[in-house]
Scaffold this active site. Structure first.
Site, PDB file in Angstrom:
ATOM      1  N   ALA A 160       0.848  -1.200   0.000  1.00 33.56           N
ATOM      2  CA  ALA A 160       0.000   0.000   0.000  1.00 33.56           C
ATOM      3  C   ALA A 160       0.881   1.248   0.000  1.00 33.56           C
ATOM      4  O   ALA A 160       1.920   1.289   0.654  1.00 33.56           O
ATOM      5  CB  ALA A 160      -0.910  -0.005   1.218  1.00 33.56           C
ATOM      6  N   LYS A 161       0.456   2.257  -0.739  1.00 32.18           N
ATOM      7  CA  LYS A 161       1.197   3.521  -0.792  1.00 32.18           C
ATOM      8  C   LYS A 161       0.560   4.451   0.236  1.00 32.18           C
ATOM      9  O   LYS A 161      -0.267   5.317  -0.092  1.00 32.18           O
ATOM     10  CB  LYS A 161       1.126   4.088  -2.205  1.00 32.18           C
ATOM     11  CG  LYS A 161       2.151   5.175  -2.504  1.00 32.18           C
ATOM     12  CD  LYS A 161       2.092   5.546  -3.978  1.00 32.18           C
ATOM     13  CE  LYS A 161       3.051   6.666  -4.327  1.00 32.18           C
ATOM     14  NZ  LYS A 161       4.462   6.211  -4.313  1.00 32.18           N
ATOM     15  N   THR A 162       0.927   4.240   1.481  1.00 32.97           N
ATOM     16  CA  THR A 162       0.282   4.954   2.576  1.00 32.97           C
ATOM     17  C   THR A 162       1.087   6.188   2.985  1.00 32.97           C
ATOM     18  O   THR A 162       2.320   6.200   2.910  1.00 32.97           O
ATOM     19  CB  THR A 162       0.091   4.034   3.792  1.00 32.97           C
ATOM     20  OG1 THR A 162       1.362   3.634   4.279  1.00 32.97           O
ATOM     21  CG2 THR A 162      -0.700   2.801   3.418  1.00 32.97           C
TER      22      THR A 162
END
Length: 318
Positions: A160-162
């Site tokens: 995830a690109k959090t």
């Protein structure tokens, strides 16, 4: 450089177009306090067929999957988000641009339980210009192996690109920059190469391209594009596996990939010049035009501008 808040233009937020200077949030916005949010970086390029978004479907899918992994409900479909990104180019009169779709939680309350919060989505597009100087693209980067470890699958959501992940990236990059380097290479908790501060890593040795498996690093979309171009166009074998830092020291070539960075040569790591055995030119000279790195840079530039028929499906017109 003009501050990002002091611009003319339009930002899409929660289904509405707001004047750039009016797109604001409250100081109690939950994501500001806890980093619970996700985002994407998407590029648009001017080409023979006009402005084109590069692999926007893949970026948007990852944004939706990142929100799902964070358990943040999204009120918009992938199709709606893609349409908003396309319109952000035309509404702002952009032919080449960087877009930043971002998902964040509202200001209804604070606390780690994150309950009763609204989900907000914004999309901004602007002319980013070169991520680094043209000299970096032609001559490459000097990097330092970071003392800050990259993520582990039981610590965070590696795919995830959090938003909160990038504190780790900034700590590592700022340490390297203060020491006089351009970039940093981060290792996973077991000591294997993960990625740069915000880019994937590749090395070439004996005609084979190697890149870390996606366990502690982001499954980059530029990374995937480079793998396809290397295999399909150049006929190069690509292996995804664990890599040690000394393999970078002794590589014939090395480079970084990312949406903003595109493809950047990695010429030195920890004071060791990469490619000496393969006869690489000194750091004062650009990478060789016949190098695999330079060939992939050229192919990538062609692909993003719609000049490679086999990869036109990667492009979405504005």
């Amino acid at each position: 450089m003009t501050p990002l808040y002091d611009r003319d233009g339009w930002i899409w937020q929660d289904g509405q177009w707001l004047a750039w200077r009016d797109a604001k949030v409250h100081v109690f916005t939950h994501t500001l306090h806890y980093g619970m949010g996700c985002f994407e970086g998407v590029r648009a390029y001017a080409g023979p067929q006009g402005p084109q978004l590069f692999r926007v479907a893949e970026h948007t899918r990852r944004l939706v999957e990142s929100a799902h992994a964070l358990d943040i409900p999204l009120p918009f479909s992938e199709a709606e988000l893609i349409d908003a990104q396309r319109e952000s180019l035309t509404k702002n009169g952009l032919s080449s641009a960087y877009l930043k779709p971002t998902v964040f939680l509202g200001a209804e309350g604070l606390g780690l339980r994150a309950q009763g919060l609204t989900t907000h989505v914004m999309i901004a597009a602007w002319d980013l210009g070169p991520y680094l100087s043209p000299h970096a693209a032609s001559h490459g980067l000097r990097a330092l192996t970071s003392s800050w470890a990259r993520h582990h699958v039981n610590i965070s959501l590696c795919r995830a690109k959090t938003s909160g992940h990038y504190v780790n990236s900034m700590l590592a990059l700022n340490t390297a920059v203060k020491a006089g380097f351009d970039e940093t290479i981060m290792l996973d908790p077991e000591g294997y190469v993960a990625e740069a501060s915000a880019a994937n890593v590749f090395l070439l040795r004996d005609g084979v391209l190697h890149t870390p498996e996606v366990t502690s690093c982001l499954q980059g979309i530029t990374r995937d594009s480079v793998i396809q171009l290397a295999r399909d166009v150049l006929g190069i074998e690509v292996k995804e596996r664990r890599i040690t830092r000394d393999e970078l020291y002794t590589a014939d070539e090395a480079f970084l990939t990312g949406t903003a960075a595109e493809i950047l040569p990695l010429r030195e790591l920890d004071g060791r010049r990469i490619g000496t055995r393969a006869g690489a030119p000194p750091l004062s000279e650009p990478v060789a035009a016949n190098s695999v790195t330079a060939q992939l840079q050229h192919l990538y530039r062609q692909a993003v501008r719609g000049e490679l028929d086999a990869y036109r499906h990667w492009l979405t017109p504005a």
